[in-house]
Write a protein that holds these residues in place. Structure first.
Motif, PDB file in Angstrom:
ATOM      1  N   LYS A 266       0.823  -1.202   0.000  1.00  0.00           N
ATOM      2  CA  LYS A 266       0.000   0.000   0.000  1.00  0.00           C
ATOM      3  C   LYS A 266       0.859   1.254   0.000  1.00  0.00           C
ATOM      4  O   LYS A 266       1.877   1.336   0.679  1.00  0.00           O
ATOM      5  CB  LYS A 266      -0.914   0.005   1.229  1.00  0.00           C
ATOM      6  N   LEU A 267       0.443   2.257  -0.787  1.00  0.00           N
ATOM      7  CA  LEU A 267       1.078   3.566  -0.774  1.00  0.00           C
ATOM      8  C   LEU A 267       0.278   4.458   0.167  1.00  0.00           C
ATOM      9  O   LEU A 267      -0.855   4.845  -0.134  1.00  0.00           O
ATOM     10  CB  LEU A 267       1.102   4.181  -2.186  1.00  0.00           C
ATOM     11  N   TRP A 268       0.855   4.754   1.317  1.00  0.00           N
ATOM     12  CA  TRP A 268       0.139   5.503   2.347  1.00  0.00           C
ATOM     13  C   TRP A 268       0.187   7.009   2.089  1.00  0.00           C
ATOM     14  O   TRP A 268       1.156   7.534   1.555  1.00  0.00           O
ATOM     15  CB  TRP A 268       0.740   5.224   3.724  1.00  0.00           C
ATOM     16  N   SER A 269      -0.900   7.682   2.496  1.00  0.00           N
ATOM     17  CA  SER A 269      -0.857   9.142   2.559  1.00  0.00           C
ATOM     18  C   SER A 269      -0.148   9.529   3.841  1.00  0.00           C
ATOM     19  O   SER A 269       0.037   8.694   4.741  1.00  0.00           O
ATOM     20  CB  SER A 269      -2.276   9.715   2.578  1.00  0.00           C
ATOM     21  N   LEU A 270       0.234  10.806   3.930  1.00  0.00           N
ATOM     22  CA  LEU A 270       0.886  11.292   5.149  1.00  0.00           C
ATOM     23  C   LEU A 270      -0.040  12.238   5.900  1.00  0.00           C
ATOM     24  O   LEU A 270      -0.753  13.042   5.300  1.00  0.00           O
ATOM     25  CB  LEU A 270       2.175  12.048   4.801  1.00  0.00           C
ATOM     26  N   ASP A 271      -0.008  12.127   7.218  1.00  0.00           N
ATOM     27  CA  ASP A 271      -0.689  13.105   8.048  1.00  0.00           C
ATOM     28  C   ASP A 271       0.012  14.451   7.863  1.00  0.00           C
ATOM     29  O   ASP A 271       1.206  14.500   7.579  1.00  0.00           O
ATOM     30  CB  ASP A 271      -0.628  12.674   9.521  1.00  0.00           C
ATOM     31  N   LYS A 272      -0.729  15.540   8.040  1.00  0.00           N
ATOM     32  CA  LYS A 272      -0.160  16.858   7.759  1.00  0.00           C
ATOM     33  C   LYS A 272      -0.198  17.756   9.000  1.00  0.00           C
ATOM     34  O   LYS A 272      -1.167  17.744   9.747  1.00  0.00           O
ATOM     35  CB  LYS A 272      -0.911  17.534   6.612  1.00  0.00           C
ATOM     36  N   ALA A 273       0.870  18.516   9.160  1.00  0.00           N
ATOM     37  CA  ALA A 273       0.938  19.527  10.225  1.00  0.00           C
ATOM     38  C   ALA A 273       1.151  20.878   9.557  1.00  0.00           C
ATOM     39  O   ALA A 273       1.975  21.006   8.650  1.00  0.00           O
ATOM     40  CB  ALA A 273       2.098  19.225  11.162  1.00  0.00           C
ATOM     41  N   GLN A 274       0.411  21.871  10.021  1.00  0.00           N
ATOM     42  CA  GLN A 274       0.572  23.210   9.442  1.00  0.00           C
ATOM     43  C   GLN A 274       1.094  24.205  10.472  1.00  0.00           C
ATOM     44  O   GLN A 274       1.128  25.403  10.224  1.00  0.00           O
ATOM     45  CB  GLN A 274      -0.746  23.682   8.835  1.00  0.00           C
ATOM     46  N   SER A 275       1.500  23.693  11.613  1.00  0.00           N
ATOM     47  CA  SER A 275       2.103  24.553  12.631  1.00  0.00           C
ATOM     48  C   SER A 275       3.176  23.755  13.360  1.00  0.00           C
ATOM     49  O   SER A 275       3.138  22.519  13.401  1.00  0.00           O
ATOM     50  CB  SER A 275       1.054  25.049  13.622  1.00  0.00           C
ATOM     51  N   VAL A 276       4.124  24.472  13.935  1.00  0.00           N
ATOM     52  CA  VAL A 276       5.193  23.828  14.696  1.00  0.00           C
ATOM     53  C   VAL A 276       4.615  23.141  15.937  1.00  0.00           C
ATOM     54  O   VAL A 276       5.112  22.088  16.363  1.00  0.00           O
ATOM     55  CB  VAL A 276       6.272  24.867  15.082  1.00  0.00           C
ATOM     56  N   ASP A 277       3.555  23.713  16.502  1.00  0.00           N
ATOM     57  CA  ASP A 277       2.921  23.102  17.680  1.00  0.00           C
ATOM     58  C   ASP A 277       2.395  21.707  17.346  1.00  0.00           C
ATOM     59  O   ASP A 277       2.529  20.773  18.154  1.00  0.00           O
ATOM     60  CB  ASP A 277       1.770  23.989  18.187  1.00  0.00           C
ATOM     61  N   GLU A 278       1.787  21.552  16.171  1.00  0.00           N
ATOM     62  CA  GLU A 278       1.293  20.233  15.757  1.00  0.00           C
ATOM     63  C   GLU A 278       2.454  19.255  15.589  1.00  0.00           C
ATOM     64  O   GLU A 278       2.339  18.075  15.955  1.00  0.00           O
ATOM     65  CB  GLU A 278       0.519  20.351  14.449  1.00  0.00           C
ATOM     66  N   LEU A 279       3.551  19.748  15.039  1.00  0.00           N
ATOM     67  CA  LEU A 279       4.739  18.900  14.897  1.00  0.00           C
ATOM     68  C   LEU A 279       5.272  18.472  16.256  1.00  0.00           C
ATOM     69  O   LEU A 279       5.665  17.326  16.462  1.00  0.00           O
ATOM     70  CB  LEU A 279       5.846  19.670  14.164  1.00  0.00           C
ATOM     71  N   ARG A 280       5.287  19.438  17.189  1.00  0.00           N
ATOM     72  CA  ARG A 280       5.816  19.150  18.526  1.00  0.00           C
ATOM     73  C   ARG A 280       4.969  18.076  19.226  1.00  0.00           C
ATOM     74  O   ARG A 280       5.501  17.192  19.902  1.00  0.00           O
ATOM     75  CB  ARG A 280       5.863  20.445  19.344  1.00  0.00           C
ATOM     76  N   GLU A 281       3.660  18.153  19.052  1.00  0.00           N
ATOM     77  CA  GLU A 281       2.773  17.138  19.642  1.00  0.00           C
ATOM     78  C   GLU A 281       3.110  15.761  19.077  1.00  0.00           C
ATOM     79  O   GLU A 281       3.179  14.766  19.807  1.00  0.00           O
ATOM     80  CB  GLU A 281       1.303  17.476  19.330  1.00  0.00           C
ATOM     81  N   TRP A 282       3.304  15.702  17.761  1.00  0.00           N
ATOM     82  CA  TRP A 282       3.651  14.432  17.095  1.00  0.00           C
ATOM     83  C   TRP A 282       4.996  13.906  17.620  1.00  0.00           C
ATOM     84  O   TRP A 282       5.127  12.724  17.945  1.00  0.00           O
ATOM     85  CB  TRP A 282       3.699  14.671  15.590  1.00  0.00           C
ATOM     86  N   HIS A 283       5.971  14.774  17.729  1.00  0.00           N
ATOM     87  CA  HIS A 283       7.298  14.399  18.237  1.00  0.00           C
ATOM     88  C   HIS A 283       7.198  13.891  19.679  1.00  0.00           C
ATOM     89  O   HIS A 283       7.793  12.858  20.032  1.00  0.00           O
ATOM     90  CB  HIS A 283       8.222  15.622  18.161  1.00  0.00           C
ATOM     91  N   ASN A 284       6.433  14.580  20.511  1.00  0.00           N
ATOM     92  CA  ASN A 284       6.299  14.171  21.920  1.00  0.00           C
ATOM     93  C   ASN A 284       5.631  12.807  22.051  1.00  0.00           C
ATOM     94  O   ASN A 284       5.977  12.005  22.928  1.00  0.00           O
ATOM     95  CB  ASN A 284       5.504  15.224  22.715  1.00  0.00           C
ATOM     96  N   ARG A 285       4.672  12.519  21.152  1.00  0.00           N
ATOM     97  CA  ARG A 285       4.031  11.200  21.166  1.00  0.00           C
ATOM     98  C   ARG A 285       5.055  10.117  20.828  1.00  0.00           C
ATOM     99  O   ARG A 285       5.052   9.031  21.427  1.00  0.00           O
ATOM    100  CB  ARG A 285       2.871  11.148  20.153  1.00  0.00           C
ATOM    101  N   ASN A 286       5.938  10.409  19.883  1.00  0.00           N
ATOM    102  CA  ASN A 286       6.975   9.438  19.516  1.00  0.00           C
ATOM    103  C   ASN A 286       7.939   9.183  20.677  1.00  0.00           C
ATOM    104  O   ASN A 286       8.303   8.034  20.955  1.00  0.00           O
ATOM    105  CB  ASN A 286       7.764   9.938  18.301  1.00  0.00           C
ATOM    106  N   ILE A 287       8.354  10.246  21.335  1.00  0.00           N
ATOM    107  CA  ILE A 287       9.259  10.123  22.489  1.00  0.00           C
ATOM    108  C   ILE A 287       8.604   9.299  23.593  1.00  0.00           C
ATOM    109  O   ILE A 287       9.225   8.397  24.179  1.00  0.00           O
ATOM    110  CB  ILE A 287       9.639  11.522  23.031  1.00  0.00           C
ATOM    111  N   LYS A 288       7.337   9.611  23.863  1.00  0.00           N
ATOM    112  CA  LYS A 288       6.609   8.879  24.913  1.00  0.00           C
ATOM    113  C   LYS A 288       6.505   7.391  24.571  1.00  0.00           C
ATOM    114  O   LYS A 288       6.709   6.523  25.434  1.00  0.00           O
ATOM    115  CB  LYS A 288       5.212   9.469  25.089  1.00  0.00           C
ATOM    116  N   PHE A 289       6.204   7.104  23.283  1.00  0.00           N
ATOM    117  CA  PHE A 289       6.087   5.703  22.862  1.00  0.00           C
ATOM    118  C   PHE A 289       7.403   4.960  23.103  1.00  0.00           C
ATOM    119  O   PHE A 289       7.421   3.849  23.649  1.00  0.00           O
ATOM    120  CB  PHE A 289       5.689   5.625  21.390  1.00  0.00           C
ATOM    121  N   ILE A 290       8.510   5.547  22.674  1.00  0.00           N
ATOM    122  CA  ILE A 290       9.825   4.894  22.818  1.00  0.00           C
ATOM    123  C   ILE A 290      10.167   4.696  24.292  1.00  0.00           C
ATOM    124  O   ILE A 290      10.630   3.613  24.705  1.00  0.00           O
ATOM    125  CB  ILE A 290      10.914   5.726  22.096  1.00  0.00           C
TER     126      ILE A 290
END
Length: 663
Positions: free
Chosen positions: A76-100
């Motif tokens: 499957k060729l997946w679409s990507l989720d989109k962030a239009q602000s640095v805050d949205e990116l930071r939330e995504w990054h923090n979720r990754n850190i928490k998961f690890i």
């Protein structure tokens, strides 16, 4: 060797030559030798009736397909989720850190610290290629639903950078983005009866065209960045995957950055935003993806997106708005050009109210009319351009007509080629004012304290008719101008007097000869040494000057044929202007006669300073790297030029090396 074996040998050789030419910019055979082998292959194909699927003759696109076939992707060729602000990116990054962190608390096989790979997000059409066990391109398809796309194999083969055969013995699928460069876009639109409106539509329309001849005309490019399916050895990291893609001969964008935290990611986003409009293709953001493949597998997917990657979207480069009016402006050359007045629209972070319309031919070709909705595109930092019209909005629109007289002075207009010109050069205000402003500018006569407002006052209140009149100004005349007191008048007169002693190249540049900039002025002075030498140079002599072509040479000859220009120069000399040329004595050094390219940021030199320094050493400073380049001086954050120099084996030196070499 039988004919089929010879065909296989020729196809392999020609494909290798094409890779060296298009991908490495390092051809190993002459065009004549390539053509000879290509013609032999064509002859053998006709004789045998056999055409190898990876034959370079399949790139021509000389076929019209009856319909598109559906193609089921192997992964499957997946679409990507989109962030239009640095805050949205930071939330995504923090979720990754928490998961690890949570995973590592309970698992003995720890995940590595977070590491991201940042790449550009190309604005084209997704293309998925399938290669069989022999390494031969078996199919190409659009993304479609992500599971099923349209087969576009014949169209994809027209993209010269796509390898038709690779050295790999396992089935794999690779996907990337088919794009159209600005150069290809402009070249296509020169002769197109219906011009393309933007680069993305140019690429998408080419791949989704059943007439493959049309696809080939658009000269598409591509970048690849992901292996979605692979029967061979699995990758352990995204960096390893990208190295594999590049190693197999697929075009990979040079920009790949590894980041470990949000600060580094933000820095890269800012960098890409700054260079975005300097690229010769479109991007609409950056992609941030987790590097470690095992971490990706554990993070998994939502229904729509992978959790391990996200796209940061930039402001759109294109918008639609209404064309309210067209105004005509007179330039310093006397050219009368149309500018579109638009209903204000937000575009790439700015409010756009005006846009470029090059000339009446451009207006007619694009079908632009007042009152119509238009596509507006911002492709760099200059005024945006109208690319076309929304067909459904034309019903209540009105035609655009050129002016019958000069909008600035009422003078007679002449049509020269595609452009209108005012031939009242002496008294047409925009021409004279801009000519004087250019003459007084820093890189020309460097008259300090001189502005366009001052030039306008000189024209309107003191009846200045020529640049030579600047040297006849009197203090009492200046005191009558708006905001001119004793001190300001004295300062301006002192600056004008000081400008009389000027370098010859600055004087030549100040004259405003069409197509003659500072560099060409310096080249002319270096070759002819004197003002008379330049004025009396013929076409053949001018063409001997490095980097001067026929168009520039003719502009110079025509300029000095004009008696008005000669009279003005003679009067300037009589008034005390003394252009001089001092030939530098160049001591023997490493850089004398060498071609040098500077890339990246230097600590001790600005771009102008390092250029002047190199020229004082007798070097030629070039803006691009080629096999003829002798040295590349690489500063911090050196990019594509450094990479190309390394690929071509050009000598790369640091700023420190440079300082040592000139001691």
């Amino acid at each position: 060797m039988d004919k089929k074996e010879r065909m296989e040998q020729l196809a392999d050789e020609l494909n290798r030559y094409a890779y060296e030419y298009y991908a490495l910019a390092n051809p190993t055979v002459s065009d004549k030798e390539y053509d000879k082998k290509y013609d032999e292959l064509v002859t053998l194909e006709k004789e045998t009736g056999i055409v190898l699927s990876y034959s370079p003759t399949q790139r021509v696109g000389d076929v019209t397909l009856p319909e598109f076939n559906k193609y089921s992707h192997k992964a499957k060729l997946w679409s990507l989720d989109k962030a239009q602000s640095v805050d949205e990116l930071r939330e995504w990054h923090n979720r990754n850190i928490k998961f690890i962190n949570d995973y590592n608390k309970t698992s003995s096989e720890k995940l590595p610290d977070i590491k991201y790979v940042v790449t550009k997000k190309f604005d084209g059409l997704t293309l998925n290629l399938t290669y069989n066990k022999e390494g031969i391109l078996e199919a190409a398809a659009t993304r479609g639903t992500g599971e099923v796309g349209e087969e576009v194999t014949a169209q994809a083969k027209t993209i010269k950078r796509i390898p038709l055969k690779v050295e790999y013995n396992d089935v794999f699928e690779i996907h990337g983005e088919a794009i159209m460069t600005k150069e290809a876009f402009e070249e296509y639109n020169k002769n197109a009866s219906v011009p393309l409106k933007n680069l993305r539509n140019g690429a998408a329309g080419a791949l989704r065209n059943l007439n493959v001849r049309e696809t080939a005309k658009r000269n598409l490019s591509a970048f690849f960045y992901d292996i979605g399916y692979n029967q061979g050895q699995p990758f352990t990291s995204y960096q390893e995957m990208l190295s594999f893609i590049k190693e197999k001969g697929f075009p990979v964008d040079e920009y790949i950055k590894v980041c470990s935290n949000m600060e580094e990611i933000e820095k890269e986003i800012k960098f890409i935003e700054e260079i975005r409009f300097d690229l010769n293709y479109d991007i609409d953001g950056v992609v941030i993806a987790v590097d470690d493949i095992r971490t990706r597998e554990l993070l998994g997917y939502t229904i729509k997106f992978p959790k391990w990657a996200i796209a940061y979207k930039f402001e759109a480069q294109e918008a639609t708005t209404t064309l309210i009016d067209v105004i005509w402006n007179v330039g310093r050359s006397g050219r009368v050009s149309p500018t579109a007045v638009l209903e204000p629209v937000e575009l790439a972070g700015v409010t756009v109210r005006r846009a470029t319309l090059n000339n009446m031919d451009d207006i007619s070709r694009k079908g632009v009319r007042i009152g119509a909705e238009v596509f507006v595109r911002r492709s760099n930092d200059v005024i945006p351009e109208i690319m076309g019209v929304v067909e459904s909005s034309l019903e209540k629109s009105t035609e655009i007509n050129p002016p019958s007289e000069c909008p600035a002075c009422g003078g007679h207009l002449i049509l020269d080629g595609a452009h209108y010109f005012c031939d009242n050069t002496l008294a047409c205000k925009p021409q004279l004012v801009k000519t004087i402003v250019h003459f007084a500018s820093r890189e020309a006569m460097n008259i300090e304290g001189f502005s366009e407002k001052t030039a306008e006052q000189l024209f309107e209140k003191l009846d200045i008719k020529s640049i030579s009149d600047l040297y006849k100004l009197k203090k009492e005349e200046l005191l009558g101008l708006d905001k001119f007191g004793n001190k300001k008048a004295e300062n301006l007169l002192n600056s004008i007097e000081k400008s009389k002693d000027c370098e010859l190249y600055a004087f030549i540049y100040a004259l405003g000869i069409p197509n003659v900039g500072v560099k060409t002025s310096k080249d002319l002075v270096k070759r002819f040494k004197t003002l008379d030498g330049i004025m009396n140079a013929n076409l053949e002599e001018l063409l001997e000057v490095p980097d001067i072509g026929e168009i520039v040479a003719r502009c110079i000859v025509e300029f000095f044929k004009e008696q008005l220009a000669v009279d003005t120069i003679n009067e300037l000399i009589k008034l005390g202007v003394k252009p001089y040329y001092e030939e530098l004595e160049i001591r023997e050094n490493f850089f004398e006669g060498k071609t040098v390219v500077v890339t990246g940021t230097l600590k001790n030199y600005s771009r102008t300073e390092i250029k002047d320094k190199l020229e004082s050493l007798g070097a030629k400073v070039s803006g691009s790297v080629s096999k003829k380049t002798d040295y590349v001086i690489a500063g911090e954050e050196a990019g594509s030029k450094l990479t190309k120099a390394q690929d071509l084996g050009v000598a790369v030196i640091s700023e420190g090396d440079f300082e040592e070499m000139i001691k």
